[in-house]
Every structure is written in structure tokens, then in C-alpha cells.
Write a protein that holds these residues in place. Structure first.
Motif, PDB file in Angstrom:
ATOM      1  N   MET A   3       0.633  -1.254   0.001  1.00  0.00           N
ATOM      2  CA  MET A   3      -0.126   0.102   0.012  1.00  0.00           C
ATOM      3  C   MET A   3       0.869   1.267   0.125  1.00  0.00           C
ATOM      4  O   MET A   3       0.570   2.237  -0.534  1.00  0.00           O
ATOM      5  CB  MET A   3      -0.906   0.139   1.333  1.00  0.00           C
ATOM      6  N   ALA A   4       2.132   1.180   0.417  1.00  0.00           N
ATOM      7  CA  ALA A   4       2.697   2.273   0.626  1.00  0.00           C
ATOM      8  C   ALA A   4       4.278   1.823   0.731  1.00  0.00           C
ATOM      9  O   ALA A   4       4.595   0.971   1.515  1.00  0.00           O
ATOM     10  CB  ALA A   4       2.681   3.275   1.695  1.00  0.00           C
ATOM     11  N   ALA A   5       5.227   2.410  -0.018  1.00  0.00           N
ATOM     12  CA  ALA A   5       6.704   2.165  -0.090  1.00  0.00           C
ATOM     13  C   ALA A   5       7.613   3.226  -0.174  1.00  0.00           C
ATOM     14  O   ALA A   5       7.525   4.391  -0.849  1.00  0.00           O
ATOM     15  CB  ALA A   5       7.134   1.388  -1.362  1.00  0.00           C
ATOM     16  N   PRO A   6       8.387   3.849   1.047  1.00  0.00           N
ATOM     17  CA  PRO A   6       9.237   4.838   1.104  1.00  0.00           C
ATOM     18  C   PRO A   6      10.111   4.796   0.022  1.00  0.00           C
ATOM     19  O   PRO A   6      10.501   3.659  -0.402  1.00  0.00           O
ATOM     20  CB  PRO A   6       9.995   4.612   2.408  1.00  0.00           C
ATOM     21  N   LEU A   7      10.710   5.841  -0.430  1.00  0.00           N
ATOM     22  CA  LEU A   7      11.620   5.793  -1.422  1.00  0.00           C
ATOM     23  C   LEU A   7      13.053   6.180  -0.992  1.00  0.00           C
ATOM     24  O   LEU A   7      13.247   6.362   0.163  1.00  0.00           O
ATOM     25  CB  LEU A   7      11.373   6.727  -2.723  1.00  0.00           C
ATOM     26  N   ASN A 249       3.532  12.326  -0.821  1.00  0.00           N
ATOM     27  CA  ASN A 249       2.997  11.165  -1.518  1.00  0.00           C
ATOM     28  C   ASN A 249       3.328  11.008  -3.015  1.00  0.00           C
ATOM     29  O   ASN A 249       2.840  12.051  -3.599  1.00  0.00           O
ATOM     30  CB  ASN A 249       1.621  10.655  -1.089  1.00  0.00           C
ATOM     31  N   TYR A 250       3.235  10.050  -3.590  1.00  0.00           N
ATOM     32  CA  TYR A 250       3.253  10.160  -4.900  1.00  0.00           C
ATOM     33  C   TYR A 250       2.835   8.578  -5.586  1.00  0.00           C
ATOM     34  O   TYR A 250       2.900   7.776  -4.916  1.00  0.00           O
ATOM     35  CB  TYR A 250       4.861   9.958  -5.942  1.00  0.00           C
ATOM     36  N   PRO A 251       1.680   8.860  -6.676  1.00  0.00           N
ATOM     37  CA  PRO A 251       1.460   7.694  -7.118  1.00  0.00           C
ATOM     38  C   PRO A 251       2.419   6.643  -7.889  1.00  0.00           C
ATOM     39  O   PRO A 251       3.481   7.550  -8.413  1.00  0.00           O
ATOM     40  CB  PRO A 251       0.344   8.166  -8.128  1.00  0.00           C
ATOM     41  N   LYS A 260      14.098  11.235  -8.659  1.00  0.00           N
ATOM     42  CA  LYS A 260      14.883  12.186  -8.894  1.00  0.00           C
ATOM     43  C   LYS A 260      14.871  13.163  -7.738  1.00  0.00           C
ATOM     44  O   LYS A 260      15.971  13.838  -7.469  1.00  0.00           O
ATOM     45  CB  LYS A 260      14.674  12.701 -10.331  1.00  0.00           C
ATOM     46  N   LYS A 261      13.854  13.691  -7.602  1.00  0.00           N
ATOM     47  CA  LYS A 261      13.489  14.547  -6.427  1.00  0.00           C
ATOM     48  C   LYS A 261      14.173  14.481  -5.009  1.00  0.00           C
ATOM     49  O   LYS A 261      14.792  15.128  -4.600  1.00  0.00           O
ATOM     50  CB  LYS A 261      12.082  15.075  -6.336  1.00  0.00           C
ATOM     51  N   ILE A 262      13.987  13.127  -4.872  1.00  0.00           N
ATOM     52  CA  ILE A 262      14.658  12.635  -3.489  1.00  0.00           C
ATOM     53  C   ILE A 262      16.120  12.802  -3.243  1.00  0.00           C
ATOM     54  O   ILE A 262      16.778  13.079  -2.327  1.00  0.00           O
ATOM     55  CB  ILE A 262      14.250  11.258  -2.874  1.00  0.00           C
ATOM     56  N   ALA A 263      16.605  12.897  -4.500  1.00  0.00           N
ATOM     57  CA  ALA A 263      18.167  13.018  -4.492  1.00  0.00           C
ATOM     58  C   ALA A 263      18.764  14.509  -4.726  1.00  0.00           C
ATOM     59  O   ALA A 263      19.988  14.720  -4.856  1.00  0.00           O
ATOM     60  CB  ALA A 263      18.670  12.227  -5.741  1.00  0.00           C
ATOM     61  N   GLY A 264      17.533  15.383  -4.740  1.00  0.00           N
ATOM     62  CA  GLY A 264      18.038  16.742  -4.823  1.00  0.00           C
ATOM     63  C   GLY A 264      18.509  17.350  -3.553  1.00  0.00           C
ATOM     64  O   GLY A 264      18.209  16.934  -2.491  1.00  0.00           O
ATOM     65  N   PRO A 265      18.822  18.822  -3.732  1.00  0.00           N
ATOM     66  CA  PRO A 265      19.476  19.295  -2.376  1.00  0.00           C
ATOM     67  C   PRO A 265      18.594  19.953  -1.375  1.00  0.00           C
ATOM     68  O   PRO A 265      18.870  20.185  -0.365  1.00  0.00           O
ATOM     69  CB  PRO A 265      20.278  20.383  -3.065  1.00  0.00           C
ATOM     70  N   PHE A 266      17.060  20.014  -1.727  1.00  0.00           N
ATOM     71  CA  PHE A 266      16.307  20.538  -0.885  1.00  0.00           C
ATOM     72  C   PHE A 266      15.148  19.500  -0.347  1.00  0.00           C
ATOM     73  O   PHE A 266      14.078  19.942  -0.087  1.00  0.00           O
ATOM     74  CB  PHE A 266      15.417  21.679  -1.728  1.00  0.00           C
ATOM     75  N   CYS A 267      15.548  18.200  -0.277  1.00  0.00           N
ATOM     76  CA  CYS A 267      14.639  17.338   0.229  1.00  0.00           C
ATOM     77  C   CYS A 267      14.512  17.193   1.724  1.00  0.00           C
ATOM     78  O   CYS A 267      13.464  17.281   2.242  1.00  0.00           O
ATOM     79  CB  CYS A 267      15.352  15.770  -0.071  1.00  0.00           C
ATOM     80  N   MET A 269      13.894  17.135   5.362  1.00  0.00           N
ATOM     81  CA  MET A 269      13.263  16.280   6.397  1.00  0.00           C
ATOM     82  C   MET A 269      12.179  15.448   5.814  1.00  0.00           C
ATOM     83  O   MET A 269      11.683  14.339   6.440  1.00  0.00           O
ATOM     84  CB  MET A 269      12.626  17.334   7.473  1.00  0.00           C
ATOM     85  N   ARG A 270      11.755  15.772   4.477  1.00  0.00           N
ATOM     86  CA  ARG A 270      10.713  15.033   3.876  1.00  0.00           C
ATOM     87  C   ARG A 270      10.909  13.582   3.511  1.00  0.00           C
ATOM     88  O   ARG A 270      12.116  13.186   3.072  1.00  0.00           O
ATOM     89  CB  ARG A 270      10.336  15.876   2.704  1.00  0.00           C
ATOM     90  N   ALA A 271       9.810  12.746   3.730  1.00  0.00           N
ATOM     91  CA  ALA A 271      10.084  11.444   3.226  1.00  0.00           C
ATOM     92  C   ALA A 271       9.339  11.332   2.082  1.00  0.00           C
ATOM     93  O   ALA A 271       8.153  11.746   2.193  1.00  0.00           O
ATOM     94  CB  ALA A 271       9.628  10.481   4.449  1.00  0.00           C
ATOM     95  N   MET A 272       9.467  10.574   0.922  1.00  0.00           N
ATOM     96  CA  MET A 272       8.916  10.669  -0.180  1.00  0.00           C
ATOM     97  C   MET A 272       8.404   9.060  -0.162  1.00  0.00           C
ATOM     98  O   MET A 272       9.376   8.184  -0.177  1.00  0.00           O
ATOM     99  CB  MET A 272       9.614  10.781  -1.438  1.00  0.00           C
ATOM    100  N   VAL A 273       7.296   8.994  -0.440  1.00  0.00           N
ATOM    101  CA  VAL A 273       6.507   7.685  -0.619  1.00  0.00           C
ATOM    102  C   VAL A 273       5.737   7.302  -1.932  1.00  0.00           C
ATOM    103  O   VAL A 273       4.796   8.194  -2.098  1.00  0.00           O
ATOM    104  CB  VAL A 273       5.517   7.409   0.784  1.00  0.00           C
ATOM    105  N   LEU A 274       5.765   6.121  -2.341  1.00  0.00           N
ATOM    106  CA  LEU A 274       4.935   5.675  -3.356  1.00  0.00           C
ATOM    107  C   LEU A 274       3.756   5.268  -2.465  1.00  0.00           C
ATOM    108  O   LEU A 274       3.866   4.326  -1.892  1.00  0.00           O
ATOM    109  CB  LEU A 274       5.546   4.697  -4.060  1.00  0.00           C
ATOM    110  N   LYS A 275       2.334   5.858  -2.942  1.00  0.00           N
ATOM    111  CA  LYS A 275       1.109   5.658  -2.362  1.00  0.00           C
ATOM    112  C   LYS A 275       0.385   4.722  -3.364  1.00  0.00           C
ATOM    113  O   LYS A 275      -0.076   5.677  -4.364  1.00  0.00           O
ATOM    114  CB  LYS A 275       0.471   6.694  -1.756  1.00  0.00           C
ATOM    115  N   PHE A 276      -0.336   3.303  -3.164  1.00  0.00           N
ATOM    116  CA  PHE A 276      -1.108   2.835  -3.876  1.00  0.00           C
ATOM    117  C   PHE A 276      -2.693   2.950  -3.525  1.00  0.00           C
ATOM    118  O   PHE A 276      -2.673   2.699  -2.340  1.00  0.00           O
ATOM    119  CB  PHE A 276      -0.658   1.409  -4.165  1.00  0.00           C
ATOM    120  N   SER A 277      -3.498   2.898  -4.492  1.00  0.00           N
ATOM    121  CA  SER A 277      -4.856   2.932  -4.209  1.00  0.00           C
ATOM    122  C   SER A 277      -5.405   1.466  -3.681  1.00  0.00           C
ATOM    123  O   SER A 277      -4.589   0.427  -4.093  1.00  0.00           O
ATOM    124  CB  SER A 277      -5.515   3.574  -5.213  1.00  0.00           C
ATOM    125  N   PRO A 278      -6.246   1.573  -2.857  1.00  0.00           N
ATOM    126  CA  PRO A 278      -6.623   0.130  -2.636  1.00  0.00           C
ATOM    127  C   PRO A 278      -7.247  -0.658  -3.970  1.00  0.00           C
ATOM    128  O   PRO A 278      -7.344  -1.818  -3.872  1.00  0.00           O
ATOM    129  CB  PRO A 278      -8.070   0.415  -1.695  1.00  0.00           C
TER     130      PRO A 278
END
Length: 291
Positions: A3-7, A249-251, A260-267, A269-278
Motif C-alpha cells: 500500500m505504501a513504499a518509502p523511496l 505522496n506520489y502515485p 530524482k527529487k529525493i536526490a535533490g538538495p532540498f529534500c 526532512m521530507r520522506a517521499m512515499v509511493l502510495k497505492f490506491s486500494p
């Protein structure tokens, strides 16, 4: 079913919904939201696991929080034994564990001193930690000055120092390390690494007890199984709006953009997560096995 996977480097855990159980299983049922106590690999459509390796997430917790719940569980373990009125100092306060320490300490009446590492969005992180309840939040450059020492003169000595030690750092020497060892470290470490090592040594000197955690724990990626005993406490704080995590959250179709965004300089404290719909078709997720 996932349902959700951290990147990024934080992709071993995630969370999923139970789609089937064996005849002898108790405590976990179909449609329960669960996380694994050990890394199964979050980028997979489905997984088969022993019930003893899973933790049921209490109802009412968003799946994106559930996938990262190991981090606040780790924070709960670090703060265990402290009481209202105590003071805790932490370095590397920009991690999910650091965010959680600030909020859980606030809820328990514990004063926090948080030191934020140098990064492009350092001011934003300091502001956020203050908003979350941080009592004293300073940049690491400031922590090494006499002004910081004066600032702490009216605060009781910390009962605990929590240091985040990234795997990229050289070994941090003990606070009472010999001059020769310190000289060798100064000569070999980069200026940025040296600042972080000095901060870690400083906080260790300030407190009667020091604990550390590294990259594997910073975002709950490989938090020890016993830490998940705190999942009920963490869930209650989340549901009462006393604990939140900075999550984007990202689909699944935005996987490439998000990585690509998570590797950028302004990430920050944010955690980026792939979120899947039920309703997401499991068969359509097979490409994640090769991601």
C-alpha cells in the motif's frame, strides 16, 4: 498487498494489507494493515511472511505513516526511561527519528535541544522543528560557539544525548579521546564531516548518557524488531495529532520523478512515499520488481 513504499534508501519496509492468512494464524486477519519487523523489500506487489514477523498497525493511521512507523518507534525507544522535566540533546535532528523525538518529548514534558546539520534548507528545517515543539533548535555551526554554551547556562544538564551518526562519517572518537587520535581525525576528515563529529562529541560531553543511531534507523528502514512494541503508543500520538511526519505522496506512475527529487538538495526532512490506491491492480505493479 503493498500500500505504501518509502523511496530512496528507505525502501526496505513499507506497509501492506493482508489478503490471506493461514489456518493457525491469530492476531492478524484479512484486510489488516501491517508492517514487517524485518526488511522484506517494499518494492514488490505481494509478499508472503510469517505472522510473527508482522506488526498490525492500529486503525486510523494513514498508510504513508504506517510505512515509516519504524522511525517514531525507534524514537520512543531512545526516550524510554526519561520523565517530565528531563532534558535531551540531539544531533542530526532533521531525520524522521529526530522529528519524532521532538514531538514525543514535547508530549511527555521533556525539553529538547536539537542541532540541525548544514544543508540548503537548514532554515526551513529549523523553523519546522520549532513548529513541531522543539524548545531549542540551532544550526550545527552555532552549536560549536561560545554563544551556544551561554544559551544553555539556564537549562538543566541533559539526561540524554542522542546522536545520529551517518554511515559516511569516520568513526566518532570518545569524548575523552587522546590528542593523537583527534589530530589524526582532523587531518583525515573533510571540513563538513569534522563539524558533525565535533557536534557528536560535544553532545556526548553534555549528557550523562549517550545513545546513537545510524542510517538504517533514521527513517525506520531497519529498526530492530523489539522497537515495534511501541507501535500502540506511537499510533495514539498520531491519532491525537501530537505526532506527525513530513511525507510527500506520489502515485506509482510518478516513481521516476520522485526518485530524482529525493536526490535533490532540498529534500531535507521530507520522506517521499509511493502510495497505492486500494483498487490498484497487483498485476500492474510487476515493473516494481525491476525498479
Amino acid at each position: 498487498k503493498m500500500m505504501a513504499a518509502p523511496l530512496g534508501a528507505k525502501s526496505m519496509r513499507g506497509c501492506g494489507v493482508v489478503t490471506g492468512v493461514g489456518s493457525g494464524v491469530s492476531g492478524i486477519a484479512v484486510d489488516d494493515l501491517v508492517v514487517a519487523k524485518k526488511g522484506l523489500g517494499a518494492f514488490r506487489p505481494v509478499a508472503k511472511a510469517s505472522a510473527s514477523d508482522l506488526v498490525k498497525v492500529p486503525a486510523g493511521i494513514p498508510v504513508e505513516y504506517a510505512g515509516l512507523i519504524g522511525a517514531p518507534c525507534k524514537a520512543a525507544g531512545l526516550l524510554k526511561g526519561l520523565k517530565a522535566g528531563d532534558v535531551v540533546v540531539q544531533s542530526g535532528a532533521d531525520t524522521l527519528v529526530g522529528q519524532s523525538v521532538v514531538q514525543m518529548a514535547k508530549a511527555a514534558g521533556i525539553t529538547t535541544i536539537s542541532i540541525v546539520p548544514s544543508c540548503p534548507d537548514q532554515e526551513t528545517i529549523i523553523s519546522l522543528l520549532q513548529t513541531l515543539g522543539g524548545d531549542i533548535v540551532v544550526p550545527e555551526q552555532y552549536a560549536l560557539t561560545w554563544k551556544f554554551t551561554r544559551l544553555l547556562s539556564d537549562v538543566p544538564a541533559p539526561a540524554l544525548a542522542i546522536n545520529y551518526i551517518a554511515s559516511s562519517l569516520p568513526a566518532v572518537p570518545a569524548a575523552n579521546a587522546k590528542t593523537g587520535a583527534l589530530r589524526a581525525l582532523v587531518e583525515s576528515a573533510s571540513p563538513d564531516d569534522l563539524t558533525k563529529i565535533k557536534v557528536a562529541m560535544l553532545t556526548a560531553k553534555m549528557a550523562s548518557t549517550t545513545v546513537t543511531y545510524g542510517d538504517a534507523d533514521a527513517y525506520g528502514d531497519e529498526t530492530a524488531a523489539e522497537a515495534y512494541d511501541a507501535v500502540g503508543e506511537v499510533a495514539e500520538l498520531m491519532k491525537s495529532n501530537k505526532l506527525s511526519l513530513w511525507v510527500e505522496n506520489y502515485p506509482p506512475e510518478d516513481y521516476e520523478y520522485a526518485t530524482k527529487k529525493i536526490a535533490g538538495p532540498f529534500c531535507g526532512m521530507r520522506a517521499m512515499v509511493l502510495k497505492f490506491s486500494p483498487e490498484c491492480d497487483i498485476d500492474e505493479l510487476n515493473w516494481l520488481n525491476e525498479a
